[in-house]
Design a protein around this motif. Sequence first.
Motif, PDB file in Angstrom:
ATOM      1  N   ASN A   1       0.817  -1.211   0.000  1.00 10.46           N
ATOM      2  CA  ASN A   1       0.000   0.000   0.000  1.00 10.46           C
ATOM      3  C   ASN A   1       0.855   1.267   0.000  1.00 10.46           C
ATOM      4  OD1 ASN A   1      -2.394  -1.429  -0.093  1.00 10.46           O
ATOM      5  ND2 ASN A   1      -2.699  -1.405   2.122  1.00 10.46           N
TER       6      ASN A   1
ATOM      7  N   ILE B   1      -6.829  -4.291   1.796  1.00 13.58           N
ATOM      8  CA  ILE B   1      -7.027  -4.491   3.223  1.00 13.58           C
ATOM      9  C   ILE B   1      -7.169  -5.989   3.472  1.00 13.58           C
ATOM     10  CG2 ILE B   1      -8.505  -4.079   5.222  1.00 13.58           C
ATOM     11  CD1 ILE B   1      -7.015  -1.587   4.260  1.00 13.58           C
TER      12      ILE B   1
ATOM     13  N   ALA C   1      -7.569   7.391   0.541  1.00 14.21           N
ATOM     14  CA  ALA C   1      -8.143   6.292  -0.234  1.00 14.21           C
ATOM     15  C   ALA C   1      -9.641   6.503  -0.441  1.00 14.21           C
ATOM     16  CB  ALA C   1      -7.892   4.965   0.474  1.00 14.21           C
TER      17      ALA C   1
ATOM     18  N   VAL D   1     -11.282   0.643  -1.237  1.00 13.31           N
ATOM     19  CA  VAL D   1     -10.336  -0.369  -0.764  1.00 13.31           C
ATOM     20  C   VAL D   1     -10.724  -1.715  -1.351  1.00 13.31           C
ATOM     21  CG1 VAL D   1      -9.911   0.898   1.389  1.00 13.31           C
ATOM     22  CG2 VAL D   1     -11.601  -0.966   1.353  1.00 13.31           C
TER      23      VAL D   1
END
Length: 401
Positions: A146, A168, A188, A191
């Motif tokens: 990330n 995630i 973000a 996700v």
Amino acid sequence: MTSLGYKPIDVDNHYYEPLDAFTRHLDKKFKRRGVQMLTDGKHTYAVIGERVNRFIANPTFDPIIAPGCLDLLFRGEVPEGVDPASLMKVERLADHPEYQNREARITVMDTQGIETVFMLPTFACGVEEALKNDIEATMASVHAFNVWLDEDWGFDRPDHRIVAAPIISLADPDKAREEVEFVLARGAKLVLVRPAPVPGVVKPRSLGDPIHDAVWARLAEAGVPVGFHLSDSGYLQVAAMWGGKSTFEPFASKPDPLDQILVDDRAIHDTMASMIAHGVFTRHPRLKVVSIENGSYFVYRLIKRLKKAANNHPRLFPEDPVEQLRNHVWIAPYYEDDLAALADVIGVDKILFGSDWPHGEGLADPVSFTEELVGFSEDDIQKVMRDNALDLLGVKVASAA
């Protein structure tokens, strides 16, 4: 190239990760336990969890399959007498900086007539499954990835042209909450969570296990949707029960047709079932999710089974599970799916345009997706091609032009 009176939003675009995507920012203590790229002087191999991983046979992506070259194969329209293998066309990575460079990609988007894309992984779709038995290494690797993703593509840039979606992993609930806060702080807007059972130290868990509620609650509060993109979900363990391979190897030289029949879209079907049956949307009514590159035929089977379960056990479903599907779930179908039938079942407001560009099984010209929308009104085409994606992101949609 198809021309529209507005610029569409493509929710299924991909980059090709550089070799250091998982290692550039990885804590050194996970060097051997995470992702390694090793070469024998001739070939480069991905070694994940100290085992060679073939989810992507050529992790250098050089050469790479040309966009859209497998279109006829995935439509089931290969002419008689034509070897399907002959459809495969490749190109040099060096000739296409847009596959790994943000500014070059925006230049290509301009020529395609695309305003915004959801930018999604390729190689990374196989990493969590490979590390599922080492949760600590999973969480460290996802975080390192990330950081790389935000560095190279950006979760939130002022031009809003690219929505880069961080990963995630829910494998460690506490670390998952920390990662959500990390990516939200960096802007973000979407996700990705793997459509699969959540690995656990003792046993796997449902995505609907209340232990994950802090993650769902935070994303719902932030108005950030959850994407479930086709990944290695570990479902080839089912094929292994029937004598097949237990590892996912796309474009294997001798695929077993039974594998696809047994597995197909089971992972996304079960993922959505777990979210609904285990009460995620009941507990988090503002949460939005989107299925990307999983097709849409799972929707019909899921609705049938949800209806039967709710009829048999009404006390276990405080809300209509089918309505929860229609209210909380957006679908980016395969372009070759029956899109009119999908609209009849979930409503045109929940269908999204995704081209899978630049993958070989996607569309060479992303906006040609409109050619699949035969019978849709102009207003509904604009919803599919643009407005529904804005609605998913929580952006107020102007009336159709």
